[in-house]
Design a protein around this motif. Structure first.
Motif, short mmCIF file in Angstrom:
data_model
loop_
_atom_site.label_atom_id
_atom_site.label_comp_id
_atom_site.label_asym_id
_atom_site.label_seq_id
_atom_site.Cartn_x
_atom_site.Cartn_y
_atom_site.Cartn_z
N GLU A 160 10.02 -22.89 22.69
CA GLU A 160 9.56 -23.02 21.31
C GLU A 160 10.76 -22.84 20.40
O GLU A 160 11.85 -22.46 20.84
CB GLU A 160 8.51 -21.97 20.99
CG GLU A 160 9.05 -20.54 21.04
CD GLU A 160 8.21 -19.57 20.24
OE1 GLU A 160 8.03 -19.82 19.02
OE2 GLU A 160 7.75 -18.58 20.81
N LEU A 211 2.47 -33.25 13.02
CA LEU A 211 1.65 -33.86 14.06
C LEU A 211 2.36 -35.05 14.71
O LEU A 211 2.14 -35.34 15.88
CB LEU A 211 0.30 -34.28 13.49
CG LEU A 211 -0.63 -33.10 13.15
CD1 LEU A 211 -1.87 -33.59 12.44
CD2 LEU A 211 -1.00 -32.32 14.41
N ALA A 270 4.47 -33.26 17.13
CA ALA A 270 3.65 -32.70 18.20
C ALA A 270 3.26 -33.77 19.22
O ALA A 270 3.25 -33.53 20.43
CB ALA A 270 2.40 -32.04 17.62
N CYS A 304 3.27 -31.35 22.34
CA CYS A 304 3.14 -29.93 22.00
C CYS A 304 1.69 -29.64 21.60
O CYS A 304 1.15 -30.30 20.71
CB CYS A 304 4.08 -29.59 20.84
SG CYS A 304 4.05 -27.84 20.39
N ARG A 360 0.28 -27.03 20.07
CA ARG A 360 -0.03 -26.14 18.95
C ARG A 360 1.10 -26.15 17.92
O ARG A 360 2.27 -26.33 18.28
CB ARG A 360 -0.31 -24.71 19.43
CG ARG A 360 0.84 -24.07 20.17
CD ARG A 360 0.45 -22.73 20.77
NE ARG A 360 -0.58 -22.87 21.79
CZ ARG A 360 -0.33 -23.25 23.05
NH1 ARG A 360 0.91 -23.52 23.43
NH2 ARG A 360 -1.30 -23.37 23.92
N ILE A 361 0.73 -25.95 16.67
CA ILE A 361 1.70 -25.79 15.60
C ILE A 361 1.32 -24.55 14.79
O ILE A 361 0.14 -24.23 14.64
CB ILE A 361 1.79 -27.03 14.68
CG1 ILE A 361 0.43 -27.34 14.04
CG2 ILE A 361 2.32 -28.22 15.43
CD1 ILE A 361 0.48 -28.45 13.01
N VAL A 377 -4.68 -30.74 19.04
CA VAL A 377 -3.67 -29.72 18.74
C VAL A 377 -4.34 -28.52 18.08
O VAL A 377 -5.21 -28.68 17.22
CB VAL A 377 -2.57 -30.30 17.83
CG1 VAL A 377 -1.62 -29.21 17.34
CG2 VAL A 377 -1.79 -31.38 18.58
#
Length: 284
Positions: A33, A91, A94, A99, A101-102, A138
């Protein structure tokens, strides 16, 4: 089983950012991360992840003018359009980085405005962000942050975060539970973990360490030539449900020859024991 990810914004500061992916993989991490990806094209970051067999598990949505002191836009009335543009950009990254999650930072309560008056703006923004993120599979994370480190931050307590999740009412909005911030604001970490972790609403669990540099004392002398050593006390851990277990691997001649000159911890302990025995009365 806890699974760990390397925070590339914090680790390997001696390396250029793009070189930190390889360093993390070499140290046994299988997930990473960092704060923000936006200084690089998504394809650049995706290539680093793929080349090193790493999974991207978290990054932050755009926080506004970070260098100017802003720490998120979610609670700021009148900045809704900029907030939405930032979520859309996050997004895109992502999706490119796979990925799941944000983290959406809450932001600072504007001077002269009551915290309660910006809550509707925050809730409305998070509902909108959650809907956009859900369409892409997400999760959106919210993190309570202490006001000693970030004065004026809108979200500070675990109970406040969980109340907001109830109000936002979106299944993909979860709490980023940072034990450092929790301890500063609330304390009683063990009970907080017992209370909130089983709820299923904690999507991200963080721990780190507070370093102490020891410059003088019996331990320094027992290391025979050492000028200082570092002691780490864990206060912050990173829990990533989507990451893989951390595995350490020793490399041949991986230790610095200079560090070996002072001896290891076992030798240090043995020297301290000898010194203690020398000060004791013994029968003849």
């Amino acid at each position: 089983m806890p699974r760990f990810a390397a925070n590339l914004s914090m680790l390997y500061p001696e390396l250029d950012f793009l070189d930190r992916f390889q360093a993390a993989a070499r140290d046994g991490f299988q997930a990473v991360e960092y704060l923000f990806p936006y200084a690089y094209e998504p394809a650049q970051l995706a290539a680093r992840l793929q080349a090193n067999g790493l999974q991207q598990v978290l990054f932050n949505a755009p926080p506004g003018n970070w260098d100017g002191g802003e720490r998120g836009l979610a609670c700021l009335p009148g900045r809704e359009e900029e907030f939405r543009e930032g979520i859309a950009k996050a997004l895109v990254y992502a999706k490119a980085l796979a990925c799941p999650r944000i983290h959406v930072m809450a932001g600072l309560v504007p001077a002269g405005i009551e915290r309660a008056s910006v809550r509707p703006t925050y809730v409305a923004n998070l509902r909108w962000a959650a809907a956009q993120a859900a369409a892409q599979g997400v999760d959106v994370l919210i993190e309570p942050i202490n006001t000693r480190d970030i004065p004026g931050f809108f979200l500070n307590r675990q109970d406040h975060a969980h109340e907001l999740i109830d109000e936002i009412a979106a299944a993909n909005v979860k709490v980023q539970m940072d034990l450092y911030h929790c301890q500063v604001v609330e304390g009683d970490i063990a009970m907080k973990i017992r209370q909130y972790l089983p709820t299923g609403r904690v999507g991200h669990f963080q721990i780190a360490g507070v370093p102490e540099v020891v410059l003088d004392g019996p331990e320094i002398a027992a290391f025979q030539g050492a000028e200082r050593f570092w002691r780490l006390q864990p206060t912050r851990i990173v829990y990533r449900p989507a990451a893989l277990p951390l595995q350490w691997a020793d490399e041949a001649q991986g230790a610095s020859p200079n560090s070996l000159m002072t001896g290891d911890w076992a030798e240090m302990a043995a020297r301290l024991k000898v010194q203690e025995l020398a000060r004791q009365w013994r029968p003849f």
